[in-house]
Design a protein around this motif. Sequence first.
Motif, mmCIF file in Angstrom:
data_model
loop_
_atom_site.group_PDB
_atom_site.id
_atom_site.type_symbol
_atom_site.label_atom_id
_atom_site.label_comp_id
_atom_site.label_asym_id
_atom_site.label_seq_id
_atom_site.Cartn_x
_atom_site.Cartn_y
_atom_site.Cartn_z
ATOM 1 N N GLN A 95 0.681 -1.201 0.082
ATOM 2 C CA GLN A 95 0.238 -0.266 0.202
ATOM 3 C C GLN A 95 0.694 1.131 -0.185
ATOM 4 O OE1 GLN A 95 -2.572 -0.613 3.548
ATOM 5 N NE2 GLN A 95 -1.210 0.537 4.839
ATOM 6 N N SER A 96 0.408 2.040 -1.064
ATOM 7 C CA SER A 96 1.037 3.491 -0.553
ATOM 8 C C SER A 96 -0.016 4.516 0.133
ATOM 9 C CB SER A 96 1.504 4.008 -1.969
ATOM 10 O OG SER A 96 0.384 4.129 -2.589
ATOM 11 N N ARG A 97 -0.073 5.585 0.181
ATOM 12 C CA ARG A 97 -0.733 7.232 -0.055
ATOM 13 C C ARG A 97 -2.078 7.098 -0.799
ATOM 14 N NH1 ARG A 97 -0.140 13.213 0.266
ATOM 15 N NH2 ARG A 97 -2.308 13.722 1.559
ATOM 16 N N PHE A 98 -1.732 6.535 -2.064
ATOM 17 C CA PHE A 98 -3.338 6.566 -2.100
ATOM 18 C C PHE A 98 -3.383 4.689 -3.172
ATOM 19 C CE2 PHE A 98 -1.553 11.091 -2.412
ATOM 20 C CZ PHE A 98 -2.483 11.664 -2.103
ATOM 21 N N LEU A 99 -2.821 4.319 -2.736
ATOM 22 C CA LEU A 99 -3.325 2.913 -3.629
ATOM 23 C C LEU A 99 -3.073 1.674 -2.218
ATOM 24 C CD1 LEU A 99 -3.273 1.537 -6.337
ATOM 25 C CD2 LEU A 99 -0.731 1.648 -6.391
#
Length: 153
Positions: A95-99
């Motif tokens: 995960q990332s901030r948006f994904l």
Amino acid sequence: MNGDEAMIDDVRRLRVMGAGVRGARIVERVLPAPLDAVWAVMGDLEGGFGEFQPDMRSVRIVRRDGNRVEALARSRYGLRARLHGVLRPGWCWLQSRFLVIGMAAVDEGGRTRVALTGGVRVPGRAAIVPFGARRELERAMARLAERVDGAVR
């Protein structure tokens, strides 16, 4: 592990993780190929993964520490993400901030049960924008089945 602790396989674990993310969709399918062949495509973030994920142009692992990975991803639409998470045989959660990207695979007697989830995250909340997520996951699953079938033949 003592007798009170129950083991769950990676597909069930992905269902649990997905249940904790509002808007998450999970697509499952049993592929007529052994786990090793399926995971050779799924777990190859820098190669096979980009071939079956419809919106992914490239992924590059920039750091690995055991099962922990950090990767840079670029979508076909030019978006970029720095992903952090776990990648090991049969399991991937990044995960990332948006994904969010989640993948799991388990052996079912020479065939492989595969589960996929993921999508665009709502920053600061445990939520995924659900619009089009199921359609993209279904496309990814169909492309994965094609890649695995071609690799097994």
